[in-house]
Design a protein around this motif. Structure first.
Motif, PDB file in Angstrom:
ATOM      1  N   GLU A 198      -4.154  -4.369   1.539  1.00 16.15           N
ATOM      2  CA  GLU A 198      -2.948  -3.553   1.584  1.00 16.15           C
ATOM      3  C   GLU A 198      -3.027  -2.438   2.625  1.00 16.15           C
ATOM      4  OE1 GLU A 198      -0.152  -2.284  -1.942  1.00 16.15           O
ATOM      5  OE2 GLU A 198      -1.758  -0.789  -1.751  1.00 16.15           O
ATOM      6  N   ARG A 199      -4.180  -1.765   2.722  1.00 19.06           N
ATOM      7  CA  ARG A 199      -4.294  -0.654   3.662  1.00 19.06           C
ATOM      8  C   ARG A 199      -4.130  -1.124   5.103  1.00 19.06           C
ATOM      9  NH1 ARG A 199      -2.544   3.636   2.878  1.00 19.06           N
ATOM     10  NH2 ARG A 199      -1.479   3.193   4.813  1.00 19.06           N
ATOM     11  N   PHE A 209      -0.425  -1.917   5.681  1.00 16.85           N
ATOM     12  CA  PHE A 209       0.384  -0.713   5.889  1.00 16.85           C
ATOM     13  C   PHE A 209       0.141  -0.121   7.276  1.00 16.85           C
ATOM     14  CE2 PHE A 209       0.448   0.257   1.046  1.00 16.85           C
ATOM     15  CZ  PHE A 209       1.467  -0.669   0.875  1.00 16.85           C
ATOM     16  N   GLU A 216       4.904   2.500   2.877  1.00 14.88           N
ATOM     17  CA  GLU A 216       4.346   1.787   1.731  1.00 14.88           C
ATOM     18  C   GLU A 216       5.440   1.103   0.912  1.00 14.88           C
ATOM     19  OE1 GLU A 216       1.883   4.509  -0.421  1.00 14.88           O
ATOM     20  OE2 GLU A 216       0.494   4.795   1.265  1.00 14.88           O
ATOM     21  N   ASN A 263       4.391   8.061   5.399  1.00 17.76           N
ATOM     22  CA  ASN A 263       3.470   7.193   4.667  1.00 17.76           C
ATOM     23  C   ASN A 263       4.146   6.568   3.453  1.00 17.76           C
ATOM     24  OD1 ASN A 263       1.365   7.752   6.430  1.00 17.76           O
ATOM     25  ND2 ASN A 263       0.561   9.435   5.194  1.00 17.76           N
ATOM     26  N   SER A 312       5.007   7.234  -2.470  1.00 24.36           N
ATOM     27  CA  SER A 312       5.795   6.010  -2.378  1.00 24.36           C
ATOM     28  C   SER A 312       6.268   5.545  -3.750  1.00 24.36           C
ATOM     29  CB  SER A 312       4.973   4.896  -1.724  1.00 24.36           C
ATOM     30  OG  SER A 312       3.829   4.597  -2.500  1.00 24.36           O
TER      31      SER A 312
END
Length: 213
Positions: free
Chosen positions: A64-65, A68, A114, A110, A210
């Motif tokens: 996921e990181r 993103f 997300e 951010n 988020s």
């Protein structure tokens, strides 16, 4: 989270899917390049966006990181995060220090990336129709790109508000999904949070995530 924001989040994700699905529905004059025509710019971003999704979809959410980060790098020149964050702060923008403004802009960016990314990762080729494509008059600085997200029994209207910067680059400055104005929704959320916090902007920034979008 209130029912209003749950509904908003669902429509926001549908709007994310719409941007991913615009490729293939746009036909433009070759005389205009992607920096001078907002429709063609979105088409170019979409090609790269779909590649980013395809690269990370199988390994999600473990990656996921990285996913993103890939989205952030791709969208930084297409979405005017700083402009949107300034509008979201509303009257509190003038009250805030330069450090608070910069902090919220980064936090907002951010959170938006997300939420956007989580909506996109489930993309499955939904039918998206670009309602109107036309030549952009020379000197025009703002316009709205309209789409419809169509399922078997529902049509969701989507509008991208776009602005041309001094460099000639078109950037997204707001989105309206099924009648819900994201800019106004975020601004109302900021104001409500600031009121609950007694005007403490740092507390609002620290509590923004988020998950609240």
């Amino acid at each position: 989270m209130s029912g209003v924001f749950m509904t908003f989040k669902k429509w926001f994700c549908l709007g994310s899917l719409a941007l991913a699905g615009v490729m293939g529905f746009v036909s433009l004059s070759a005389a205009q390049d992607d920096t001078s025509d907002p429709y063609q710019q979105i088409e170019q971003v979409t090609v790269e966006l779909l590649n980013t999704i395809a690269t990370h979809q199988d390994g999600y959410p473990e990656n996921e990181r990285a996913y993103f980060d890939g989205l952030d790098a791709l969208l930084q020149d297409s979405i005017d995060f700083a402009f949107i964050a300034r509008n979201v702060m509303g009257s509190y923008h003038k009250q805030a220090t330069a450090e608070q403004r910069a902090s919220f802009a980064a936090t907002f960016r951010n959170g938006l990336i997300e939420t956007y990314g989580r909506g996109l990762i489930g993309y499955e080729n939904q039918e998206i129709v670009l309602v109107k494509v036309q030549a952009v008059p020379e000197g025009q600085r703002r316009l709205t790109v309209k789409q419809e997200i169509r399922s078997t029994d529902t049509v969701y209207p989507l509008e991208y508000s776009m602005a041309r910067k001094k460099t000639g680059q078109w950037m997204v400055v707001n989105v309206v999904i099924n009648g819900i104005n994201l800019g106004k929704t975020f601004r109302n959320q900021f104001v409500q949070s600031a009121q609950r916090a007694g005007g403490d902007i740092d507390q609002v920034i620290n509590g923004w995530s988020s998950e609240s979008l």
